[in-house]
Design a protein around this motif. Structure first.
Motif, PDB file in Angstrom:
ATOM      1  N   ASN A 117       0.820  -1.212   0.000  1.00  0.00           N
ATOM      2  CA  ASN A 117       0.000   0.000   0.000  1.00  0.00           C
ATOM      3  C   ASN A 117       0.856   1.266   0.000  1.00  0.00           C
ATOM      4  OD1 ASN A 117      -2.234  -1.634  -0.019  1.00  0.00           O
ATOM      5  ND2 ASN A 117      -2.698  -1.365   2.137  1.00  0.00           N
ATOM      6  N   ILE A 118       1.954   1.247   0.737  1.00  0.00           N
ATOM      7  CA  ILE A 118       2.864   2.392   0.728  1.00  0.00           C
ATOM      8  C   ILE A 118       3.496   2.524  -0.659  1.00  0.00           C
ATOM      9  CG2 ILE A 118       4.979   3.378   1.694  1.00  0.00           C
ATOM     10  CD1 ILE A 118       4.191   1.937   4.359  1.00  0.00           C
ATOM     11  N   ALA A 119       3.882   1.400  -1.244  1.00  0.00           N
ATOM     12  CA  ALA A 119       4.448   1.419  -2.593  1.00  0.00           C
ATOM     13  C   ALA A 119       3.451   1.994  -3.589  1.00  0.00           C
ATOM     14  CB  ALA A 119       4.866   0.008  -3.012  1.00  0.00           C
ATOM     15  N   GLU A 120       2.210   1.598  -3.467  1.00  0.00           N
ATOM     16  CA  GLU A 120       1.177   2.117  -4.365  1.00  0.00           C
ATOM     17  C   GLU A 120       1.002   3.622  -4.189  1.00  0.00           C
ATOM     18  OE1 GLU A 120      -1.788   2.130  -7.290  1.00  0.00           O
ATOM     19  OE2 GLU A 120      -0.138   0.771  -6.854  1.00  0.00           O
ATOM     20  N   LEU A 121       1.051   4.083  -2.955  1.00  0.00           N
ATOM     21  CA  LEU A 121       0.969   5.522  -2.692  1.00  0.00           C
ATOM     22  C   LEU A 121       2.135   6.252  -3.367  1.00  0.00           C
ATOM     23  CD1 LEU A 121      -0.494   7.831  -1.142  1.00  0.00           C
ATOM     24  CD2 LEU A 121       1.062   7.343   0.760  1.00  0.00           C
ATOM     25  N   MET A 122       3.319   5.686  -3.272  1.00  0.00           N
ATOM     26  CA  MET A 122       4.490   6.276  -3.933  1.00  0.00           C
ATOM     27  C   MET A 122       4.307   6.273  -5.450  1.00  0.00           C
ATOM     28  SD  MET A 122       6.467   7.126  -1.512  1.00  0.00           S
ATOM     29  CE  MET A 122       5.991   6.941   0.182  1.00  0.00           C
ATOM     30  N   ARG A 123       3.806   5.161  -5.975  1.00  0.00           N
ATOM     31  CA  ARG A 123       3.631   5.039  -7.425  1.00  0.00           C
ATOM     32  C   ARG A 123       2.682   6.093  -7.977  1.00  0.00           C
ATOM     33  NH1 ARG A 123       0.257   3.842 -11.007  1.00  0.00           N
ATOM     34  NH2 ARG A 123      -1.320   3.217  -9.511  1.00  0.00           N
ATOM     35  N   VAL A 124       1.531   6.274  -7.325  1.00  0.00           N
ATOM     36  CA  VAL A 124       0.554   7.239  -7.851  1.00  0.00           C
ATOM     37  C   VAL A 124       1.071   8.672  -7.780  1.00  0.00           C
ATOM     38  CG1 VAL A 124      -1.437   5.753  -7.395  1.00  0.00           C
ATOM     39  CG2 VAL A 124      -0.790   7.477  -5.705  1.00  0.00           C
ATOM     40  N   GLN A 125       2.083   8.891  -6.950  1.00  0.00           N
ATOM     41  CA  GLN A 125       2.701  10.212  -6.863  1.00  0.00           C
ATOM     42  C   GLN A 125       3.920  10.343  -7.781  1.00  0.00           C
ATOM     43  OE1 GLN A 125       2.732  11.928  -2.643  1.00  0.00           O
ATOM     44  NE2 GLN A 125       2.525   9.721  -2.290  1.00  0.00           N
ATOM     45  N   GLY A 126       4.195   9.286  -8.562  1.00  0.00           N
ATOM     46  CA  GLY A 126       5.328   9.311  -9.467  1.00  0.00           C
ATOM     47  C   GLY A 126       6.663   9.083  -8.781  1.00  0.00           C
ATOM     48  N   ARG A 127       6.649   8.578  -7.580  1.00  0.00           N
ATOM     49  CA  ARG A 127       7.876   8.332  -6.810  1.00  0.00           C
ATOM     50  C   ARG A 127       8.297   6.873  -6.996  1.00  0.00           C
ATOM     51  NH1 ARG A 127       5.898  10.742  -1.190  1.00  0.00           N
ATOM     52  NH2 ARG A 127       7.908   9.938  -0.484  1.00  0.00           N
ATOM     53  N   PHE A 128       8.635   6.557  -8.244  1.00  0.00           N
ATOM     54  CA  PHE A 128       8.860   5.176  -8.656  1.00  0.00           C
ATOM     55  C   PHE A 128      10.053   4.536  -7.957  1.00  0.00           C
ATOM     56  CE2 PHE A 128       6.983   6.884 -12.806  1.00  0.00           C
ATOM     57  CZ  PHE A 128       5.683   6.615 -12.405  1.00  0.00           C
ATOM     58  N   GLN A 129      11.128   5.269  -7.791  1.00  0.00           N
ATOM     59  CA  GLN A 129      12.322   4.685  -7.151  1.00  0.00           C
ATOM     60  C   GLN A 129      12.059   4.315  -5.701  1.00  0.00           C
ATOM     61  OE1 GLN A 129      15.428   7.629  -8.355  1.00  0.00           O
ATOM     62  NE2 GLN A 129      16.477   5.778  -9.077  1.00  0.00           N
ATOM     63  N   GLU A 130      11.211   5.071  -5.035  1.00  0.00           N
ATOM     64  CA  GLU A 130      10.859   4.743  -3.654  1.00  0.00           C
ATOM     65  C   GLU A 130       9.888   3.565  -3.595  1.00  0.00           C
ATOM     66  OE1 GLU A 130      10.115   8.418  -1.116  1.00  0.00           O
ATOM     67  OE2 GLU A 130      10.234   9.269  -3.138  1.00  0.00           O
ATOM     68  N   ALA A 131       9.038   3.446  -4.601  1.00  0.00           N
ATOM     69  CA  ALA A 131       8.019   2.394  -4.618  1.00  0.00           C
ATOM     70  C   ALA A 131       8.621   1.012  -4.883  1.00  0.00           C
ATOM     71  CB  ALA A 131       6.959   2.705  -5.673  1.00  0.00           C
ATOM     72  N   GLU A 132       9.587   0.940  -5.771  1.00  0.00           N
ATOM     73  CA  GLU A 132      10.078  -0.367  -6.215  1.00  0.00           C
ATOM     74  C   GLU A 132      10.596  -1.264  -5.086  1.00  0.00           C
ATOM     75  OE1 GLU A 132      12.728  -2.448  -9.703  1.00  0.00           O
ATOM     76  OE2 GLU A 132      12.909  -0.287  -9.406  1.00  0.00           O
ATOM     77  N   PRO A 133      11.471  -0.785  -4.188  1.00  0.00           N
ATOM     78  CA  PRO A 133      11.942  -1.697  -3.137  1.00  0.00           C
ATOM     79  C   PRO A 133      10.826  -2.141  -2.189  1.00  0.00           C
ATOM     80  CG  PRO A 133      12.859   0.510  -2.823  1.00  0.00           C
ATOM     81  CD  PRO A 133      12.137   0.509  -4.129  1.00  0.00           C
TER      82      PRO A 133
END
Length: 159
Positions: free
Chosen positions: A107-123
């Motif tokens: 869920n945190i990764a998804e939140l990062m993804r929708v904000q365009g914070r892909f590098q933070e989402a991937e790990p």
């Protein structure tokens, strides 16, 4: 909800569960239900914190669910600390390799993804996937969901 309220009183885990479940349904109806869903989630969270204590898995679930609603509403800066708090609680109470920890990470990764914070989402997606593979097995449907989410992120990154 009314039956549980009448039987158990207003500050009981069963009442909190009913409030949470009603909020889930209202959230699924879309924008028209969001306001009431937020009220129910917050009420459920307050009951659970008061009755079960601040470090209980049900409190983590309430935090997670409220964060999901806020994220759906585009209120990302409000959702992030709730998701993070839920993750910390789940790791402390359930252990770092529990499936609910994997849900929080996703869920945190998804939140990062929708904000365009892909590098933070991937790990975060990858850690969620590893937990699910280890605990549930590589053939479990929840593993497939994690693989789908990670692939979606990579697609958005042009990989």
């Amino acid at each position: 909800l009314q039956i549980r309220w009448s039987c158990f009183g207003p500050f009981h885990p069963e009442v909190a569960e009913s409030l949470n479940n009603l909020a889930v349904l209202l959230n699924q109806t879309g924008r028209q239900g969001w306001g009431m869903a937020e009220d129910y989630y917050r009420h459920s969270l307050a009951i659970r914190q008061q009755v079960l204590g601040p470090a209980h898995p049900d409190v983590a679930t309430s935090l997670n669910n409220l964060a999901a609603l806020l994220s759906d509403m585009g209120r990302y800066s409000e959702a992030a600390p709730l998701y993070n708090h839920s993750l910390v609680l789940r790791e402390q109470v359930l252990g770092k390799d529990h499936p609910d920890v994997a849900v929080s990470l996703n869920n945190i990764a998804e939140l990062m993804r929708v904000q365009g914070r892909f590098q933070e989402a991937e790990p975060l997606y990858k850690r969620s996937l590893l937990i699910k593979e280890r605990v549930l097995g590589v053939s479990h449907p929840k593993v497939a969901t994690s693989l789908h989410n990670l692939a979606g992120l990579q697609r958005e990154r042009g990989q």
